[in-house]
Design a protein around this motif. Sequence first.
Motif, mmCIF file in Angstrom:
data_model
loop_
_atom_site.group_PDB
_atom_site.id
_atom_site.type_symbol
_atom_site.label_atom_id
_atom_site.label_comp_id
_atom_site.label_asym_id
_atom_site.label_seq_id
_atom_site.Cartn_x
_atom_site.Cartn_y
_atom_site.Cartn_z
ATOM 1 N N PHE A 169 0.315 -0.900 0.317
ATOM 2 C CA PHE A 169 -0.015 -0.163 -0.055
ATOM 3 C C PHE A 169 0.348 1.270 0.254
ATOM 4 C CE2 PHE A 169 -2.636 3.095 1.726
ATOM 5 C CZ PHE A 169 -4.268 3.324 1.628
ATOM 6 N N VAL A 170 1.970 1.511 0.696
ATOM 7 C CA VAL A 170 3.101 2.118 0.721
ATOM 8 C C VAL A 170 3.442 2.675 -0.497
ATOM 9 C CG1 VAL A 170 4.481 3.530 2.254
ATOM 10 C CG2 VAL A 170 3.126 2.567 3.725
ATOM 11 N N THR A 173 0.698 3.930 -3.178
ATOM 12 C CA THR A 173 0.106 4.976 -2.874
ATOM 13 C C THR A 173 1.787 6.180 -3.140
ATOM 14 O OG1 THR A 173 -0.134 4.531 -0.673
ATOM 15 C CG2 THR A 173 -0.039 6.871 -1.031
ATOM 16 N N GLN A 176 1.970 6.966 -6.904
ATOM 17 C CA GLN A 176 1.024 7.629 -8.029
ATOM 18 C C GLN A 176 1.584 9.212 -7.805
ATOM 19 O OE1 GLN A 176 -2.169 7.057 -8.146
ATOM 20 N NE2 GLN A 176 -0.949 5.003 -7.149
ATOM 21 N N THR A 192 4.499 -4.669 -5.872
ATOM 22 C CA THR A 192 3.444 -3.486 -6.330
ATOM 23 C C THR A 192 2.694 -4.181 -7.535
ATOM 24 O OG1 THR A 192 3.829 -1.940 -7.571
ATOM 25 C CG2 THR A 192 4.857 -3.349 -8.628
ATOM 26 N N CYS A 225 -14.871 6.499 -0.199
ATOM 27 C CA CYS A 225 -14.221 6.239 -1.013
ATOM 28 C C CYS A 225 -14.505 6.585 -3.055
ATOM 29 C CB CYS A 225 -13.052 4.800 -1.274
ATOM 30 S SG CYS A 225 -12.690 4.458 0.056
ATOM 31 N N SER A 252 -4.237 1.938 -6.679
ATOM 32 C CA SER A 252 -4.243 3.395 -6.448
ATOM 33 C C SER A 252 -5.125 3.207 -4.775
ATOM 34 C CB SER A 252 -5.327 4.715 -7.016
ATOM 35 O OG SER A 252 -6.859 4.113 -7.112
ATOM 36 N N PRO A 253 -4.429 4.094 -3.929
ATOM 37 C CA PRO A 253 -5.166 4.029 -2.408
ATOM 38 C C PRO A 253 -6.318 4.154 -2.635
ATOM 39 C CG PRO A 253 -3.679 5.293 -2.444
ATOM 40 C CD PRO A 253 -3.734 5.184 -4.345
ATOM 41 N N THR A 254 -7.379 4.901 -3.259
ATOM 42 C CA THR A 254 -9.359 4.918 -3.374
ATOM 43 C C THR A 254 -9.603 3.617 -4.066
ATOM 44 O OG1 THR A 254 -8.675 6.892 -5.132
ATOM 45 C CG2 THR A 254 -9.366 7.040 -3.383
ATOM 46 N N VAL A 256 -8.090 0.979 -4.470
ATOM 47 C CA VAL A 256 -7.498 -0.585 -3.232
ATOM 48 C C VAL A 256 -9.169 -0.385 -2.386
ATOM 49 C CG1 VAL A 256 -6.253 -0.889 -1.629
ATOM 50 C CG2 VAL A 256 -6.057 -0.716 -3.463
ATOM 51 N N LEU A 257 -8.976 0.583 -1.133
ATOM 52 C CA LEU A 257 -10.051 0.597 -0.051
ATOM 53 C C LEU A 257 -11.380 0.791 -0.520
ATOM 54 C CD1 LEU A 257 -8.270 4.110 1.597
ATOM 55 C CD2 LEU A 257 -8.740 1.185 2.119
#
Length: 351
Positions: A169-170, A173, A176, A192, A225, A252-254, A256-257
């Motif tokens: 996740f890091v 992030t 991006q 990744t 999200c 991308s973070p959003t 994934v969530l």
Amino acid sequence: MSEQKPHQLDWINNLRIVAMFLVVVLHTTSPMLMAYGKEPDSYWLVADFFNALSRFGVPVFVMITGALLLNRDYELGDFLRKRLGRIFPPFIFWSAVYILYSWYNEDITFTNNISANIILVLHQFKYGAYYHLWYVYMLIGLYFIIPILSKFVRNASEKEVLYFLLLWFVVMTFSQPYLVRYNPQIDLHYITGYIGYLVLGHYLAFKQFPEWVDIKWFGVLFLLCLVSIITGTYFKSMSHNALSTVFYEPISPTIVLLSGSAFMIGKLANFTLSPKIKKVRDLVGSYTFGIYLSHALILTIFDDPDYGININYKLCTPFVSIPLTALLVFCSAFLLVWVISKIPFGKWVAM
């Protein structure tokens, strides 16, 4: 973690159908989304909404794969032979169909030079004969790593699995575009891509959360999200006066969530389907790969004015026409691959 077997649970089958339908919604919406500035804002925002809503389709497919496959031990050759043997025949068949369609549609041209024609066909197979076939290439890559990854997941502690997911996740992030300037020089790009969705799907499928962590928490996360993706895309596109897809990126973070919360909503949703509906669901679910491979052709034909069908997002108000068109394409694709499966040897290219 729980020893339950996700492949025996209805929620996996439910999610598979929802994810497949949302992929069709995504591709139905794309032409209108790409017409930024050419459509009224109110219409374009509808496309933005459906596009954002459907973005968890492919990630959830990968998470289901992780939930079903990472909890087993495999003999390497046997696993690759079985898995690749299942996807290569339909992939080759439908790639050939799309090549022929592109030739018929005059998107590519064959000549009297046989060598040049062979190179052209090989080029199509190398890079994908149609826009949606990228998924198959990604899936093949995941199959190559699953026998190794499964050994890690089955023998790792929960802390180690969470460490893997946190690291993924890091790295994702800081990769991006809006954060790339802060990306450290430490090379962490070994973790990744879609590999994280495999592990995330396995973890969430088997993890037993405390009772207070119920479906409403994941529902709230999903809505937050979704709103972030919709509004972020809208304002980013306004600032550039052109469509911006930065919030749509699957890694991308959003997203994934969004995907993780959708996966958990599917897992925790407490409803019962009638035996007849389950039978239909399981029948359709057994053809999802064929539906995926064929739906783009049907969507293209429905939208092509030369065929006089004209079933697309312009059918009526987009809030109705987009899901309606997607449903008609979905059902048509299922019917097509079901009919093909009844032909001798057809099951090899329809499933």
